[in-house]
Design a protein around this motif. Structure first.
Motif, PDB file in Angstrom:
ATOM      1  N   CYS A 147       3.330  11.596   1.524  1.00 39.18           N
ATOM      2  CA  CYS A 147       2.092  10.781   1.547  1.00 39.18           C
ATOM      3  C   CYS A 147       1.192  10.686   2.822  1.00 39.18           C
ATOM      4  O   CYS A 147       1.864  10.415   3.964  1.00 39.18           O
ATOM      5  CB  CYS A 147       1.992   9.350   1.018  1.00 39.18           C
TER       6      CYS A 147
ATOM      7  N   PRO B 278      -3.132   6.865   5.439  1.00 39.16           N
ATOM      8  CA  PRO B 278      -4.420   6.415   4.969  1.00 39.16           C
ATOM      9  C   PRO B 278      -5.658   6.692   5.982  1.00 39.16           C
ATOM     10  O   PRO B 278      -5.378   6.779   7.201  1.00 39.16           O
ATOM     11  CB  PRO B 278      -4.414   4.963   4.702  1.00 39.16           C
TER      12      PRO B 278
ATOM     13  N   SER C  25       2.440   6.943  -6.623  1.00 39.37           N
ATOM     14  CA  SER C  25       1.284   8.194  -6.979  1.00 39.37           C
ATOM     15  C   SER C  25       1.958   9.442  -6.933  1.00 39.37           C
ATOM     16  O   SER C  25       2.024  10.081  -7.873  1.00 39.37           O
ATOM     17  CB  SER C  25       0.030   7.751  -6.464  1.00 39.37           C
TER      18      SER C  25
ATOM     19  N   PRO D  75      -4.836   7.363  -4.653  1.00 40.71           N
ATOM     20  CA  PRO D  75      -5.155   7.611  -2.957  1.00 40.71           C
ATOM     21  C   PRO D  75      -6.393   8.150  -2.913  1.00 40.71           C
ATOM     22  O   PRO D  75      -7.041   8.113  -1.874  1.00 40.71           O
ATOM     23  CB  PRO D  75      -3.933   8.420  -2.640  1.00 40.71           C
TER      24      PRO D  75
ATOM     25  N   SER E  10      -4.535   1.511  -4.027  1.00 41.92           N
ATOM     26  CA  SER E  10      -3.661   2.463  -3.101  1.00 41.92           C
ATOM     27  C   SER E  10      -2.765   3.231  -3.912  1.00 41.92           C
ATOM     28  O   SER E  10      -2.203   4.315  -3.448  1.00 41.92           O
ATOM     29  CB  SER E  10      -2.969   1.542  -2.286  1.00 41.92           C
TER      30      SER E  10
ATOM     31  N   HIS F  72       0.924  -1.162  -0.180  1.00 44.97           N
ATOM     32  CA  HIS F  72       0.147  -0.117   0.169  1.00 44.97           C
ATOM     33  C   HIS F  72       1.099   1.196   0.141  1.00 44.97           C
ATOM     34  O   HIS F  72       0.653   2.235  -0.785  1.00 44.97           O
ATOM     35  CB  HIS F  72      -1.021  -0.014   1.208  1.00 44.97           C
ATOM     36  N   ASP F  73       1.904   1.336   0.838  1.00 46.01           N
ATOM     37  CA  ASP F  73       2.751   2.311   0.931  1.00 46.01           C
ATOM     38  C   ASP F  73       3.449   2.783  -0.190  1.00 46.01           C
ATOM     39  O   ASP F  73       3.863   3.905  -0.656  1.00 46.01           O
ATOM     40  CB  ASP F  73       3.567   2.430   2.090  1.00 46.01           C
TER      41      ASP F  73
ATOM     42  N   ALA G 113       1.211   4.239  -2.760  1.00 45.27           N
ATOM     43  CA  ALA G 113       1.010   5.485  -2.715  1.00 45.27           C
ATOM     44  C   ALA G 113       2.093   6.341  -2.969  1.00 45.27           C
ATOM     45  O   ALA G 113       1.737   7.514  -3.445  1.00 45.27           O
ATOM     46  CB  ALA G 113       0.422   5.807  -1.210  1.00 45.27           C
TER      47      ALA G 113
END
Length: 541
Positions: free
Chosen positions: A489, A492, A368, A399, A396, A361-362, A365
């Motif tokens: 980032c 979340p 992105s 975001p 993810s 996920h990280d 993100a």
């Protein structure tokens, strides 16, 4: 004499009606006759030299399992002569019935029965064997196929030989399908498997595409799409992929009422040859994805399914990057909030998982942010290369869309009329796991889970086994936080933990939903046939 080339597939089914899809060898009248006197007829329609029918069946009785036969120009063609399987039936739910939902994704066609299977037993074959052995046993009421029903870019040796006999494989796209005709070969190979063919004739199915239905990493980014559009073979590939998906998968997702109101379906059926009408539609879908909706809703009593297109509906421009275009996002929100208190469980089918291991996920993100240019042009170029190489294109990696989905689930799941569960059903990542989400401020009353199940029949490379086991670890989570900080980032809006898995192998998950209770079972296909239960747990008691 007219013959049955493919099918029948039982697609839509409710308390009194159903649809049955098939391909025939020439134009004809297709008829479904049920043992209780109900049934339906329709004329075939033509696309690219192939003839299809989607037969509407009416007059069914709720709460019954009715055997049926298929006739073409009054000649019976189904069941097949000397079939070893029981009669195909249409099961109709009664008011108050629970529902059993089986789901999975990523299925290579199984090789012939006398050939060695390099990736192990097919979970759909195993399910078919079990259901056929005891039709009275509780099987699934509906089967959700969550993407990669066919592999346009990873064909079997047999299909490769057919391609080579038709064209020069030294020319792009090489040993991949190039046009509509070659797409039909993939469906024949996949759906003519005897056990799977019978299973699909007797268990209703809901389907949605993922990338391999067209090509690996389909719509990863604007840069990826520009690169593909610069080739001289991509346009025919994507148009043929959309056309064949509409015919083989999308039509059966729709209810009889939706079909009757669909202008494209009407145009294709009324034309002597519907190819041009369908190709014009595919051109529009490719040029302006927001003008077409592949997502759909199905209600099974007090269970609502929202099947979400997380491939073609994307907005790829870096400054407005989103998993769903505004119209699609509005549709999803509208359907989820329609009729507060009218359902006990919300199922959101999306081929790509919403919740992933924290490290993945990280990293997505972060990608992105850097691809948007937040860390400068050099990082943007590196980020784009990594994004395409490592398939960093799940929720993810979008975001704002990830957060919007979290906000929607919190809203849907809160208050006195909230459902018992919100369940995100996904595949794609070639393993299975269960993750439950939590909100920092307390969150919704409903329990919100990510349920991921893949593959049905495919390879599971060592890199996936090692990578995803590590991805859920505490060390990986700490590493992910450092990566996210580099990209600037924000945290979340929701937290999650893994409740089960990762599990590897060819497998299926089944949800049993009765009233406000939800029970999950994960089964793995075993050598020699059959399914073995790997995990069983209550998601809502």
């Amino acid at each position: 004499m007219v013959g049955l080339r493919l099918g029948p597939l039982l697609r839509y089914a409710d308390g009194s009606s159903a649809t049955v899809w098939m391909e025939t060898s020439r134009p004809c009248v297709a008829e479904v006759r049920c043992a209780d006197g109900s049934g339906g007829t329709t004329r075939t329609f033509q696309v690219a030299g192939h003839h299809y029918a989607l037969v509407p069946v009416t007059g069914l009785t709720p709460g019954t399992a009715t055997p049926y036969e298929v006739f073409l120009d009054s000649t019976r063609v189904w069941p097949l002569p000397d079939s070893r399987f029981p009669a195909s039936v249409i099961r109709t739910p009664a008011d108050g019935d629970g529902v059993r939902v089986a789901f999975g994704s990523c299925r290579w066609a199984a090789p012939p029965a006398d050939a060695r299977d390099p990736v192990g037993p097919d979970a759909l074959d195993s399910l078919a064997t079990r259901v056929a052995a005891d039709p009275r046993r509780e099987g699934p009421d509906v089967l959700l196929l969550l993407g990669d029903q066919v592999y346009a870019d990873e064909v079997s040796d047999a299909t490769r030989d057919r391609l080579a006999a038709r064209r020069d494989l030294d020319d792009p796209p090489g040993a991949e399908v190039a046009d509509y005709e070659e797409y039909t070969w993939l469906y024949y190979e996949s759906w003519l498997d005897p056990a799977v063919r019978w299973l699909l004739s007797t268990v209703p199915t809901c389907m949605i595409f993922d990338d391999h239905d067209v090509i690996d990493d389909w719509n990863t980014s604007a840069a990826w799409l520009a690169k593909m559009r610069a080739t001289d073979w991509w346009r025919e590939r994507v148009l043929s992929g959309l056309m064949s998906y509409w015919v083989h998968q999308h039509l059966g997702n729709l209810s009889p009422a939706e079909l009757a109101a669909d202008p494209l379906y009407t145009a294709v059926r009324e034309a002597t040859d519907g190819t041009d009408a369908l190709r014009d539609f595919a051109c529009r879908a490719d040029a302006d994805p927001a003008s077409v909706r592949w997502s759909y809703r199905r209600d099974f009593g007090r269970v609502r399914l929202l099947m979400v297109d997380s491939r073609a509906a994307r907005v790829l421009q870096e400054d407005t990057r989103s998993m769903l275009d505004p119209g699609e996002a509005h549709w999803l929100r509208e359907q989820a909030l329609d009729g507060p208190g009218s359902y006990d469980h919300l199922l959101v089918g999306t081929s790509l998982p919403w919740l992933l291991p924290h490290l993945v996920h990280d990293v997505e993100a972060w990608s992105s942010a850097v691809c948007r240019g937040d860390r400068g042009t050099r990082w943007a170029r590196f980020g784009e290369r990594l994004r395409q190489t490592a398939d960093l294109e799940h929720w993810s990696a979008f975001p704002s869309s990830f957060a919007a989905l979290a906000d929607l689930f919190a809203e849907v799941g809160s208050g006195p009329e909230a459902p018992a569960t919100v369940l995100v059903l996904s595949g794609d990542v070639h393993h299975a796991y269960v993750a439950e989400s939590h909100w920092p401020d307390g969150g919704p009353d409903a329990r919100v889970f990510q349920l991921t199940c893949s593959p049905v029949h495919n390879s599971v490379p060592l890199s996936i086994r090692v990578g995803f086991r590590f991805g859920w670890s505490a060390v990986a989570r700490a590493l992910g936080r450092r990566v996210a900080r580099h990209g600037g980032c924000p945290p979340p809006p929701v937290r999650w933990r893994k409740d089960g898995g990762p599990w590897f192998g060819n497998q299926l998950m089944t949800l049993t939903l009765r009233g406000r209770s939800a029970r999950l079972r994960l089964e793995k296909a075993r050598a020699g046939g059959g399914l073995t239960t790997v995990e069983e747990s209550d998601l809502a008691p």
